[in-house]
Design a protein around this motif. Structure first.
Motif, PDB file in Angstrom:
ATOM      1  N   PHE A   1      -8.496  21.693  13.816  1.00 18.32           N
ATOM      2  CA  PHE A   1      -7.417  20.836  13.322  1.00 18.32           C
ATOM      3  C   PHE A   1      -6.158  21.021  14.157  1.00 18.32           C
ATOM      4  O   PHE A   1      -6.107  21.892  15.017  1.00 18.32           O
ATOM      5  N   SER A   2      -5.181  20.154  13.914  1.00 19.70           N
ATOM      6  CA  SER A   2      -4.039  20.085  14.818  1.00 19.70           C
ATOM      7  C   SER A   2      -2.744  19.832  14.052  1.00 19.70           C
ATOM      8  O   SER A   2      -2.724  19.053  13.095  1.00 19.70           O
ATOM      9  N   ALA A   3      -1.660  20.483  14.486  1.00 22.66           N
ATOM     10  CA  ALA A   3      -0.391  20.411  13.746  1.00 22.66           C
ATOM     11  C   ALA A   3       0.290  19.043  13.826  1.00 22.66           C
ATOM     12  O   ALA A   3       0.841  18.563  12.839  1.00 22.66           O
ATOM     13  N   HIS A   4       0.224  18.397  15.007  1.00 13.18           N
ATOM     14  CA  HIS A   4       1.048  17.192  15.154  1.00 13.18           C
ATOM     15  C   HIS A   4       0.504  15.978  14.407  1.00 13.18           C
ATOM     16  O   HIS A   4       1.162  14.945  14.314  1.00 13.18           O
ATOM     17  N   LYS A   5      -0.702  16.099  13.857  1.00 12.90           N
ATOM     18  CA  LYS A   5      -1.230  15.000  13.051  1.00 12.90           C
ATOM     19  C   LYS A   5      -0.836  15.155  11.588  1.00 12.90           C
ATOM     20  O   LYS A   5      -1.115  14.291  10.772  1.00 12.90           O
ATOM     21  N   ILE A   6      -0.216  16.295  11.261  1.00  9.23           N
ATOM     22  CA  ILE A   6       0.167  16.535   9.858  1.00  9.23           C
ATOM     23  C   ILE A   6       1.647  16.922   9.749  1.00  9.23           C
ATOM     24  O   ILE A   6       2.011  17.801   8.988  1.00  9.23           O
TER      25      ILE A   6
ATOM     26  N   THR B   1     -17.104  20.964  12.948  1.00 10.35           N
ATOM     27  CA  THR B   1     -16.555  19.650  12.649  1.00 10.35           C
ATOM     28  C   THR B   1     -15.134  19.527  13.183  1.00 10.35           C
ATOM     29  O   THR B   1     -14.346  20.470  13.106  1.00 10.35           O
ATOM     30  N   ASP B   2     -14.850  18.369  13.768  1.00  9.13           N
ATOM     31  CA  ASP B   2     -13.497  18.031  14.200  1.00  9.13           C
ATOM     32  C   ASP B   2     -12.823  17.402  12.983  1.00  9.13           C
ATOM     33  O   ASP B   2     -13.133  16.280  12.599  1.00  9.13           O
ATOM     34  N   ALA B   3     -11.926  18.195  12.370  1.00  8.31           N
ATOM     35  CA  ALA B   3     -11.276  17.726  11.134  1.00  8.31           C
ATOM     36  C   ALA B   3      -9.815  17.377  11.389  1.00  8.31           C
ATOM     37  O   ALA B   3      -8.997  17.392  10.462  1.00  8.31           O
ATOM     38  N   VAL B   4      -9.498  17.039  12.624  1.00  6.86           N
ATOM     39  CA  VAL B   4      -8.100  16.735  12.973  1.00  6.86           C
ATOM     40  C   VAL B   4      -7.561  15.592  12.112  1.00  6.86           C
ATOM     41  O   VAL B   4      -6.394  15.589  11.739  1.00  6.86           O
ATOM     42  N   GLN B   5      -8.413  14.626  11.785  1.00 11.16           N
ATOM     43  CA  GLN B   5      -7.935  13.475  11.012  1.00 11.16           C
ATOM     44  C   GLN B   5      -8.037  13.661   9.495  1.00 11.16           C
ATOM     45  O   GLN B   5      -7.594  12.791   8.754  1.00 11.16           O
ATOM     46  N   THR B   6      -8.654  14.739   9.043  1.00  7.85           N
ATOM     47  CA  THR B   6      -8.840  14.856   7.590  1.00  7.85           C
ATOM     48  C   THR B   6      -8.003  15.948   6.942  1.00  7.85           C
ATOM     49  O   THR B   6      -7.614  15.809   5.781  1.00  7.85           O
TER      50      THR B   6
ATOM     51  N   SER C   1      -3.881  23.207  20.874  1.00  8.25           N
ATOM     52  CA  SER C   1      -4.067  21.821  20.436  1.00  8.25           C
ATOM     53  C   SER C   1      -5.388  21.661  19.698  1.00  8.25           C
ATOM     54  O   SER C   1      -6.228  22.569  19.707  1.00  8.25           O
ATOM     55  N   GLY C   2      -5.564  20.488  19.122  1.00  8.56           N
ATOM     56  CA  GLY C   2      -6.858  20.148  18.540  1.00  8.56           C
ATOM     57  C   GLY C   2      -7.910  20.049  19.635  1.00  8.56           C
ATOM     58  O   GLY C   2      -9.058  20.462  19.458  1.00  8.56           O
ATOM     59  N   THR C   3      -7.507  19.512  20.764  1.00 10.89           N
ATOM     60  CA  THR C   3      -8.418  19.392  21.903  1.00 10.89           C
ATOM     61  C   THR C   3      -8.944  20.762  22.329  1.00 10.89           C
ATOM     62  O   THR C   3     -10.144  20.930  22.574  1.00 10.89           O
ATOM     63  N   GLU C   4      -8.040  21.732  22.399  1.00 11.79           N
ATOM     64  CA  GLU C   4      -8.489  23.075  22.794  1.00 11.79           C
ATOM     65  C   GLU C   4      -9.448  23.653  21.752  1.00 11.79           C
ATOM     66  O   GLU C   4     -10.455  24.289  22.099  1.00 11.79           O
TER      67      GLU C   4
ATOM     68  N   GLU D   1     -17.419  10.467  18.448  1.00 16.09           N
ATOM     69  CA  GLU D   1     -16.481  11.587  18.480  1.00 16.09           C
ATOM     70  C   GLU D   1     -15.243  11.254  19.307  1.00 16.09           C
ATOM     71  O   GLU D   1     -15.271  10.386  20.193  1.00 16.09           O
ATOM     72  N   HIS D   2     -14.200  12.003  19.064  1.00 17.94           N
ATOM     73  CA  HIS D   2     -13.007  11.963  19.910  1.00 17.94           C
ATOM     74  C   HIS D   2     -13.410  12.446  21.311  1.00 17.94           C
ATOM     75  O   HIS D   2     -14.353  13.228  21.450  1.00 17.94           O
ATOM     76  N   HIS D   3     -12.680  11.998  22.325  1.00 16.87           N
ATOM     77  CA  HIS D   3     -13.017  12.420  23.688  1.00 16.87           C
ATOM     78  C   HIS D   3     -12.974  13.937  23.876  1.00 16.87           C
ATOM     79  O   HIS D   3     -13.651  14.472  24.754  1.00 16.87           O
TER      80      HIS D   3
END
Ligand SMILES: *Cc1c(COP(=O)(O)O)cnc(C)c1O
Length: 386
Positions: free
Chosen positions: A198-203, A175-180, A70-73, A99-101
């Motif tokens: 980054f994370s798959a389920h946001k894209i 950098t947490d780029a999950v949203q970009t 995950s992005g969290t991991e 930041e995200h939690h």
């Protein structure tokens, strides 16, 4: 009544092409990538193809991509992995208050374990001041972690400049780029970051798959311990189908993100303008200019965000009050409080995030019901004076 989904920052539907790429893996390519016979080799090939596509989207080398759960991991690994590997050099980490939690709570955990963390403030626009970063750096600083863009208010942070400041002092930058990723330009080479999540389920990929970019040569400890997968850095039998889906989602975005970004930006601005015109006493949260192309976040005075959310749901419209992680708790968004919003303003916030299936008609539908809903709620609010 067809539902209107406006919560793409929480998650996205899996695209048909992504699902098509995943199904044959479940059906046929079920081997363990660590096995040396043909089934294993085929699965291994799937992983490496996905790695190339994922790397390409962020302008990395395939060997710099490590798949995670995950992005969290990925966030946890970047921060705890650097903290562990560099604790001999220092114990100070710099991050931000918004930041995200996945980053914030990781830093808080490290604080309980001998690390010192500086949380940089943000302005009303949700953006850090680079001078604050310069001032926060100490001899003991080992890591700076600043999100590329905020998931709640959409503010885009100056990560290239921040990474440069860190680099000058020999400090690693995450950098947490999950949203970009897949929404605006993300180029690890150009921005000079050492680590990027980054994370798959946001894209439009599957849930439960993420990646950490680790710049070649970066010294980092493992988060998990076990087998030799991911070049001995991230044990676990790989989520082959999920990773294939992630790769497909990245491949599609590689050619689409720029055009789609422009389309979303124009829809976003139409919606912002529409809300400001039709609903009195609203405040746009976040920056007007340095803003993700799909994010709209308003505070509606004398309204509870949760109540707005429930009324919108009656009309089939899905949005978010604060971040998804906060929806079960009563505490107002830490991001809005960090921008200087008072508790009432923070409680009255609503986030709409647009995506691939968003149409102009959907925005018109939202605009046709929102003013009435707000009016209704304010009619019952004891302290609304107008
Ligand atoms: C969604 C999100 C995460 C967490 O990613 P998961 O894959 O859901 O664990 C981390 N950071 C930001 C900014 C996010 O939006």
């Amino acid at each position: 009544m067809a539902r209107v989904y406006m919560d793409y920052a929480a998650t996205t539907p899996v695209r048909e092409e992504v699902l098509e790429a995943m199904l044959p893996i479940y059906r046929e390519t079920f081997g363990n990538p660590s096995s040396i016979y043909s089934y294993g080799r085929e699965a291994k090939r799937v992983l490496e193809e996905a790695r190339e596509k994922t790397a390409k989207l962020i302008h990395a080398k395939p060997e710099e991509i490590f798949f995670t759960g995950s992005g969290t991991e990925a966030d946890n690994w970047a921060i705890k992995g650097i903290a562990s590997a560099w604790k001999g050099k220092g114990n100070h980490i710099i991050t931000t208050t918004i930041e995200h939690h996945a980053v914030l709570h990781t830093c808080e955990y490290l604080e309980k374990n001998g690390f010192e963390v500086t949380y940089l403030p943000v302005g009303q626009d949700g953006i850090i001041d680079l001078e604050d970063l310069k001032r926060a750096i100490k001899d003991t600083t080992i890591l700076v972690s600043i999100m590329h863009a905020n998931n709640e208010i959409g503010s885009i942070e100056p990560i290239k400049e921040a990474a440069e400041i860190a680099k000058e002092k020999g400090i690693l930058f995450h950098t947490d780029a999950v949203q970009t990723v897949g929404k605006i330009k993300v180029d690890v080479e150009e921005s000079g970051v050492d680590l990027l999540s980054f994370s798959a389920h946001k894209i439009y990929g599957p849930k439960g798959v993420g990646a950490l970019y680790i710049k070649q040569g970066t010294v980092i400890d493992n988060l998990l311990h076990g087998g030799a997968q991911e070049r001995k850095r991230r044990p676990s039998t790989e989520n082959v189908a999920g990773i294939a889906g992630f790769g497909k989602a990245c491949e599609l975005l590689e050619t689409e993100w720029e055009t789609e970004g422009k389309r979303l930006l124009s829809l976003r601005d139409k919606m912002i303008e529409g809300i400001e015109k039709s609903v009195p006493d609203v405040v746009l949260n976040g920056s007007r200019e340095q803003r993700l192309p799909h994010n709209i976040n308003f505070s509606f005075s004398s309204c509870e965000g949760e109540a707005l959310l429930l009324l919108l749901d009656l009309y089939g419209i899905c949005a978010s009050a604060g971040s998804a992680c906060n929806s079960a708790s009563k505490s107002p968004s830490h991001v809005l409080l960090a921008t200087g919003a008072n508790i009432e303003t923070a409680h009255g916030s609503l986030r709409f995030t647009l995506g691939r299936n968003t149409t102009k008609e959907e925005i018109d539908r939202l605009l046709s019901v929102l003013p009435e809903i707000v009016k209704k709620l304010r009619g019952t609010a004891p302290f609304y004076k107008n």
